[in-house]
Design an enzyme around this catalytic site. Structure first.
Site, PDB file in Angstrom:
ATOM      1  N   ASP A  32       5.112  21.594   0.756  1.00  6.78           N
ATOM      2  CA  ASP A  32       4.528  22.924   0.630  1.00  6.78           C
ATOM      3  C   ASP A  32       4.639  23.450  -0.796  1.00  6.78           C
ATOM      4  O   ASP A  32       5.701  23.943  -1.204  1.00  6.78           O
ATOM      5  CB  ASP A  32       5.267  23.859   1.621  1.00  6.78           C
ATOM      6  CG  ASP A  32       4.742  25.271   1.571  1.00  6.78           C
ATOM      7  OD1 ASP A  32       5.362  26.157   2.201  1.00  6.78           O
ATOM      8  OD2 ASP A  32       3.716  25.504   0.892  1.00  6.78           O
ATOM      9  N   ASP A 219      -1.893  25.921  -2.679  1.00  5.46           N
ATOM     10  CA  ASP A 219      -0.873  25.937  -1.632  1.00  5.46           C
ATOM     11  C   ASP A 219      -1.130  24.866  -0.571  1.00  5.46           C
ATOM     12  O   ASP A 219      -1.879  25.086   0.390  1.00  5.46           O
ATOM     13  CB  ASP A 219      -0.822  27.320  -0.980  1.00  5.46           C
ATOM     14  CG  ASP A 219       0.342  27.454  -0.019  1.00  5.46           C
ATOM     15  OD1 ASP A 219       0.568  28.554   0.505  1.00  5.46           O
ATOM     16  OD2 ASP A 219       1.034  26.434   0.205  1.00  5.46           O
TER      17      ASP A 219
HETATM   18  C1  LIG Z   1       2.188  29.639   6.004  1.00  6.73           C
HETATM   19  C2  LIG Z   1       2.740  28.555   5.130  1.00  6.73           C
HETATM   20  C3  LIG Z   1       4.214  28.192   5.486  1.00  6.73           C
HETATM   21  C4  LIG Z   1       4.210  27.602   6.891  1.00  6.73           C
HETATM   22  C5  LIG Z   1       3.818  26.266   7.061  1.00  6.73           C
HETATM   23  C6  LIG Z   1       3.806  25.704   8.350  1.00  6.73           C
HETATM   24  C7  LIG Z   1       4.154  26.469   9.448  1.00  6.73           C
HETATM   25  C8  LIG Z   1       4.099  25.855  10.835  1.00  6.73           C
HETATM   26  C9  LIG Z   1       4.757  24.489  10.865  1.00  6.73           C
HETATM   27  C10 LIG Z   1       4.758  26.737  11.870  1.00  6.73           C
HETATM   28  C11 LIG Z   1       2.623  25.702  11.226  1.00  6.73           C
HETATM   29  C12 LIG Z   1       4.528  27.798   9.267  1.00  6.73           C
HETATM   30  C13 LIG Z   1       4.546  28.374   7.992  1.00  6.73           C
HETATM   31  C14 LIG Z   1       2.552  28.922   3.656  1.00  6.73           C
HETATM   32  N1  LIG Z   1       3.225  27.956   2.802  1.00  6.73           N
HETATM   33  N2  LIG Z   1       3.099  28.181   1.426  1.00  6.73           N
HETATM   34  C15 LIG Z   1       3.026  30.309   3.327  1.00  6.73           C
HETATM   35  N3  LIG Z   1       4.303  30.696   3.220  1.00  6.73           N
HETATM   36  N4  LIG Z   1       4.259  31.999   2.879  1.00  6.73           N
HETATM   37  N5  LIG Z   1       2.992  32.403   2.742  1.00  6.73           N
HETATM   38  N6  LIG Z   1       2.217  31.357   3.003  1.00  6.73           N
HETATM   39  C16 LIG Z   1       0.757  31.395   2.880  1.00  6.73           C
HETATM   40  C17 LIG Z   1       0.151  32.256   3.950  1.00  6.73           C
HETATM   41  C18 LIG Z   1      -0.353  31.632   5.081  1.00  6.73           C
HETATM   42  C19 LIG Z   1      -0.939  32.388   6.107  1.00  6.73           C
HETATM   43  C20 LIG Z   1      -1.024  33.761   5.971  1.00  6.73           C
HETATM   44  C21 LIG Z   1      -0.528  34.362   4.849  1.00  6.73           C
HETATM   45  C22 LIG Z   1       0.080  33.625   3.817  1.00  6.73           C
HETATM   46  O1  LIG Z   1      -0.741  35.690   4.953  1.00  6.73           O
HETATM   47  C23 LIG Z   1      -1.445  35.943   6.166  1.00  6.73           C
HETATM   48  O2  LIG Z   1      -1.566  34.674   6.817  1.00  6.73           O
END
Ligand SMILES: C[C@H](Cc1ccc(C(C)(C)C)cc1)[C@H](NN)c1nnnn1Cc1ccc2c(c1)OCO2
Length: 329
Positions: A32, A219
């Protein structure tokens, strides 16, 4: 030294998982570039949480040393979260080893992680200014290994519905063709962040300057492309029958609709284009489809995730602090 490791897609290419060995134990982690914690499912989780996952057991690692008193707690933008304790152990990726890597052991995590049984944790490839370990934050795997890499870089060559590659320490000319279009990054927020001063709607569209557009981050840990509201609204205004459906969590459209192409500026010199087909993300059933371009919910940063990255060869240059995209080979 250099290392290569596979990146295997989960359903809908929603995430990519890679093999990592920690203290002699093999786990599958989500690399990530948008976070900076290396955390794993551990045997201290209740079995109801760890069922179906590989868990790391520090007592079975000959090289594990606890970081007593240290804790971590992370909250991701999608609402997921995890917390736990910390130790140091030998971490090997593609034959390259960091002997004393901070490894964060989850003893509590949110439901989305529990349900995603292919995933045994995350490996952050962002900058350690956003590592959550207290009392003293710790370096990422890439920051630790960088000085001994032939080149201070890693590359991501994610694929659509196929196994891709992360490479550490080399820019493999067999994986891309034509120039690599670089832009400087600003790592002060902990991300591979750059400006995105324009966007393009339609594969032959003109690029629209966007002086108010938020900066963007590359990302690999985010499935979709999350854009400022005015940009994503301008795109779906060109899609017949598209609407924002709160119950479906974003922009949906009739699967029969024809989707225009879309492009985003990578710094001020290059626009990375997607075809309409690339923008199509998944069918929700009943003839309703969900787009790969969605709103960033006004977060002040645009998130260029797997929907974009899997169509390009991406270079993360830790030495020159720059990010680059090239056409795949
Ligand atoms: C979401 C991922 C981190 C993650 C990865 C995988 C998972 C699962 C395994 C459970 C599927 C959960 C979490 C991302 N990594 N940089 C992240 N970490 N922090 N912000 N982001 C980007 C963001 C992703 C989605 C949004 C968002 C902002 O704002 C609104 O919706």
């Amino acid at each position: 030294e250099t290392a290569q490791v596979t990146a295997s897609p989960e359903q809908n290419d929603s995430e990519y998982l890679s093999p990592v060995t920690i203290g002699g134990q093999a786990l599958t982690l989500d690399f990530d570039t948008g976070s900076a914690d290396l955390w794993v499912f551990s045997n201290s989780l209740p079995s109801s949480d760890s069922a179906g996952h590989v868990t790391f057991d520090p007592s079975k690692s000959p090289t594990f040393t606890p970081y007593s008193g240290a804790t971590w707690q992370i909250a991701y933008g999608d609402g997921s979260s995890a917390t736990g304790s910390v130790g140091f152990d030998s971490v090997t990726i593609g034959g390259v080893t960091v002997a004393h890597q901070a490894v964060e052991l989850a003893d509590n995590l949110s439901g989305a992680f529990v349900q995603d049984t292919q995933n045994d944790g995350l490996l952050g490839l962002g900058f350690s200014t956003i590592n959550t370990i207290q009392p003293q934050r710790q370096k990422t795997f890439f920051e630790n290994i960088m000085p001994s890499l032939a080149l201070p870089v890693f590359t991501a060559n994610l694929q659509a519905d196929a196994s891709g590659t992360y490479t550490f320490g080399a820019i493999d000319t067999a994986q891309y063709s034509g120039p690599i279009h670089y832009t400087p990054i600003d790592s002060s927020a902990g991300f591979w962040q750059f400006t995105s001063p324009s966007y393009t709607i339609g594969s032959n569209g003109a690029s629209v300057p966007c002086t108010t557009c938020s900066p963007a981050i590359a990302d690999t840990g985010t499935s979709l492309v999350l854009l400022d509201d005015d940009v994503v609204s301008a795109y779906y205004a060109q899609v017949n029958g598209a609407s924002q459906d709160q119950s479906q969590g974003g922009w949906v459209f009739p699967c029969s609709a024809s989707l225009p192409g879309f492009g985003v500026a990578i710094g001020s010199g290059y626009t990375a284009m997607l075809t309409g087909q690339d923008v199509m993300y998944e069918s929700l059933g009943g003839g309703v489809c969900y787009g790969g371009l969605q709103s960033n919910a006004g977060q002040g940063v645009q998130i260029f995730g797997d929907v974009l990255l899997r169509h390009y060869f991406a270079v993360f240059d830790g030495g020159a602090k720059r990010f680059g995209l090239a056409k795949k080979a």
